[in-house]
Design an enzyme around this catalytic site. Structure first.
Site, PDB file in Angstrom:
ATOM      1  N   GLU A 121       6.940 -81.979  46.298  1.00 12.92           N
ATOM      2  CA  GLU A 121       7.660 -82.554  45.163  1.00 12.92           C
ATOM      3  C   GLU A 121       6.653 -82.880  44.073  1.00 12.92           C
ATOM      4  O   GLU A 121       5.479 -83.141  44.369  1.00 12.92           O
ATOM      5  CB  GLU A 121       8.459 -83.783  45.584  1.00 12.92           C
ATOM      6  CG  GLU A 121       7.643 -84.866  46.192  1.00 12.92           C
ATOM      7  CD  GLU A 121       8.456 -85.721  47.168  1.00 12.92           C
ATOM      8  OE1 GLU A 121       8.105 -86.886  47.288  1.00 12.92           O
ATOM      9  OE2 GLU A 121       9.400 -85.237  47.795  1.00 12.92           O
TER      10      GLU A 121
ATOM     11  N   TYR B 110       2.296 -74.064  41.302  1.00  9.38           N
ATOM     12  CA  TYR B 110       3.205 -73.852  42.430  1.00  9.38           C
ATOM     13  C   TYR B 110       4.053 -72.595  42.221  1.00  9.38           C
ATOM     14  O   TYR B 110       4.296 -71.823  43.165  1.00  9.38           O
ATOM     15  CB  TYR B 110       4.102 -75.072  42.636  1.00  9.38           C
ATOM     16  CG  TYR B 110       3.339 -76.350  42.950  1.00  9.38           C
ATOM     17  CD1 TYR B 110       2.201 -76.325  43.754  1.00  9.38           C
ATOM     18  CD2 TYR B 110       3.745 -77.579  42.444  1.00  9.38           C
ATOM     19  CE1 TYR B 110       1.490 -77.488  44.036  1.00  9.38           C
ATOM     20  CE2 TYR B 110       3.044 -78.745  42.724  1.00  9.38           C
ATOM     21  CZ  TYR B 110       1.916 -78.689  43.517  1.00  9.38           C
ATOM     22  OH  TYR B 110       1.220 -79.836  43.797  1.00  9.38           O
TER      23      TYR B 110
HETATM   24  C1  LIG Z   1      -2.599 -79.118  39.443  1.00 16.33           C
HETATM   25  C2  LIG Z   1      -4.088 -78.886  39.681  1.00 16.33           C
HETATM   26  C3  LIG Z   1      -4.415 -79.209  41.142  1.00 16.33           C
HETATM   27  C4  LIG Z   1      -4.432 -77.412  39.391  1.00 16.33           C
HETATM   28  O1  LIG Z   1      -5.792 -77.181  39.773  1.00 16.33           O
HETATM   29  P1  LIG Z   1      -6.690 -76.041  39.070  1.00 16.33           P
HETATM   30  O2  LIG Z   1      -7.896 -75.851  39.912  1.00 16.33           O
HETATM   31  O3  LIG Z   1      -6.902 -76.370  37.647  1.00 16.33           O
HETATM   32  O4  LIG Z   1      -5.729 -74.776  39.185  1.00 16.33           O
HETATM   33  P2  LIG Z   1      -6.152 -73.217  39.054  1.00 16.33           P
HETATM   34  O5  LIG Z   1      -7.373 -73.088  38.198  1.00 16.33           O
HETATM   35  O6  LIG Z   1      -6.204 -72.642  40.418  1.00 16.33           O
HETATM   36  O7  LIG Z   1      -4.913 -72.658  38.266  1.00 16.33           O
HETATM   37  C5  LIG Z   1      -4.037 -71.709  38.827  1.00 16.33           C
HETATM   38  C6  LIG Z   1      -2.914 -71.473  37.829  1.00 16.33           C
HETATM   39  O8  LIG Z   1      -2.104 -72.654  37.710  1.00 16.33           O
HETATM   40  C7  LIG Z   1      -1.647 -72.751  36.344  1.00 16.33           C
HETATM   41  N1  LIG Z   1      -2.263 -73.921  35.703  1.00 16.33           N
HETATM   42  C8  LIG Z   1      -3.243 -74.703  36.199  1.00 16.33           C
HETATM   43  N2  LIG Z   1      -3.525 -75.701  35.319  1.00 16.33           N
HETATM   44  C9  LIG Z   1      -2.721 -75.503  34.262  1.00 16.33           C
HETATM   45  C10 LIG Z   1      -2.531 -76.207  33.047  1.00 16.33           C
HETATM   46  N3  LIG Z   1      -3.254 -77.294  32.728  1.00 16.33           N
HETATM   47  N4  LIG Z   1      -1.587 -75.752  32.200  1.00 16.33           N
HETATM   48  C11 LIG Z   1      -0.842 -74.677  32.480  1.00 16.33           C
HETATM   49  N5  LIG Z   1      -0.969 -73.947  33.634  1.00 16.33           N
HETATM   50  C12 LIG Z   1      -1.890 -74.372  34.499  1.00 16.33           C
HETATM   51  C13 LIG Z   1      -2.117 -71.470  35.644  1.00 16.33           C
HETATM   52  O9  LIG Z   1      -1.114 -70.490  35.872  1.00 16.33           O
HETATM   53  C14 LIG Z   1      -3.366 -71.150  36.425  1.00 16.33           C
HETATM   54  O10 LIG Z   1      -3.740 -69.795  36.363  1.00 16.33           O
HETATM   55  P3  LIG Z   1      -4.681 -69.303  35.113  1.00 16.33           P
HETATM   56  O11 LIG Z   1      -5.784 -70.299  34.981  1.00 16.33           O
HETATM   57  O12 LIG Z   1      -5.128 -67.948  35.585  1.00 16.33           O
HETATM   58  O13 LIG Z   1      -3.783 -69.279  33.923  1.00 16.33           O
HETATM   59  C15 LIG Z   1      -4.948 -79.761  38.704  1.00 16.33           C
HETATM   60  O14 LIG Z   1      -4.473 -79.592  37.387  1.00 16.33           O
HETATM   61  C16 LIG Z   1      -4.958 -81.246  39.029  1.00 16.33           C
HETATM   62  O15 LIG Z   1      -5.768 -81.707  39.849  1.00 16.33           O
HETATM   63  N6  LIG Z   1      -4.054 -82.026  38.397  1.00 16.33           N
HETATM   64  C17 LIG Z   1      -4.057 -83.474  38.577  1.00 16.33           C
HETATM   65  C18 LIG Z   1      -3.472 -83.876  39.941  1.00 16.33           C
HETATM   66  C19 LIG Z   1      -2.040 -83.421  40.082  1.00 16.33           C
HETATM   67  O16 LIG Z   1      -1.235 -83.505  39.172  1.00 16.33           O
HETATM   68  N7  LIG Z   1      -1.716 -82.954  41.310  1.00 16.33           N
HETATM   69  C20 LIG Z   1      -0.383 -82.495  41.626  1.00 16.33           C
HETATM   70  C21 LIG Z   1       0.386 -83.566  42.305  1.00 16.33           C
HETATM   71  S1  LIG Z   1       2.020 -82.957  42.739  1.00 16.33           S
END
Ligand SMILES: CC(C)(COP(=O)(O)OP(=O)(O)OC[C@H]1O[C@@H](n2cnc3c(N)ncnc32)[C@H](O)[C@@H]1OP(=O)(O)O)[C@@H](O)C(=O)NCCC(=O)NCCS
Length: 160
Positions: free
Chosen positions: A115, A127
């Site tokens: 979620e 996701y």
């Molecule tokens: C969500 C999170 C874990 C993603 O981690 P990340 O290492 O940046 O993700 P990735 O680099 O593997 O990204 C994979 C894809 O996800 C999407 N994505 C990731 N961050 C994004 C952003 N800020 N905006 C839009 N799309 C995004 C993109 O499709 C991306 O692919 P691309 O970079 O080739 O376009 C990170 O933003 C985070 O730690 N957020 C804060 C904690 C959080 O909200 N956790 C979720 C709780 S439910």
């Protein structure tokens, strides 16, 4: 941005302080106490899998992300995922989700759930990229600030 070389591995108790530091620095993450994290390593109670992403720079290795999943029978739920702000958009989130899917498949998991806050565009994009589909909404599920939870799941039986 270029991809970052990071190794995904199962966490050990010594990783808990780094995991807590990451989630405390992240507004979007779920927040747990140290004893809740430490209980992951206890054989009693609900089973959880915690994996960390470790990035090596010179002789130093640091934990730059983690994913936490709960396992009940053949159903897996991602309860938390965080990547350090400076290491985001380099494929680590994708690698963490892939690792937990791979582990679930090794254990014959059938479905994975999670979620997420409606406003969390980064997590929702990640996701959807990882083949999760929205199944429903829990209205006003989150507090501080109040917000709907979007419910996502995916099968573990197909290869995507
Ligand atoms: C969500 C999170 C874990 C993603 O981690 P990340 O290492 O940046 O993700 P990735 O680099 O593997 O990204 C994979 C894809 O996800 C999407 N994505 C990731 N961050 C994004 C952003 N800020 N905006 C839009 N799309 C995004 C993109 O499709 C991306 O692919 P691309 O970079 O080739 O376009 C990170 O933003 C985070 O730690 N957020 C804060 C904690 C959080 O909200 N956790 C979720 C709780 S439910």
């Amino acid at each position: 941005m270029s991809s970052l070389r990071a190794t995904i591995r199962k966490a050990v108790p010594a990783d808990v302080p780094a995991v807590i530091a990451l989630e405390q620095a992240s507004a979007g993450a779920a927040h747990w106490t140290e004893s809740e994290y430490s209980s992951i390593f206890s054989p009693k109670g609900v089973r959880r899998v915690l994996c960390v992403a470790e990035s090596a720079a010179g002789d130093d290795a640091s934990v730059v992300g983690f994913v936490l999943a709960r396992v009940v029978a053949n159903e897996w739920e991602i309860e938390n995922i965080v990547v350090d702000g400076a290491s985001q958009r380099r494929g680590i989130g994708r690698a963490l989700v892939s690792a937990v899917i791979e582990q679930a498949r090794l254990e014959s998991g059938s479905r994975m759930f999670l979620e997420v806050r409606r406003s969390n565009a980064a997590a929702i994009s990640l996701y959807m990229l990882m083949s999760f589909h929205q199944d429903g909404i829990r209205r006003s599920y989150y507090k501080d600030p109040e917000e709907d939870a979007l419910l996502f799941s995916r099968s573990l039986e197909n290869s995507s």
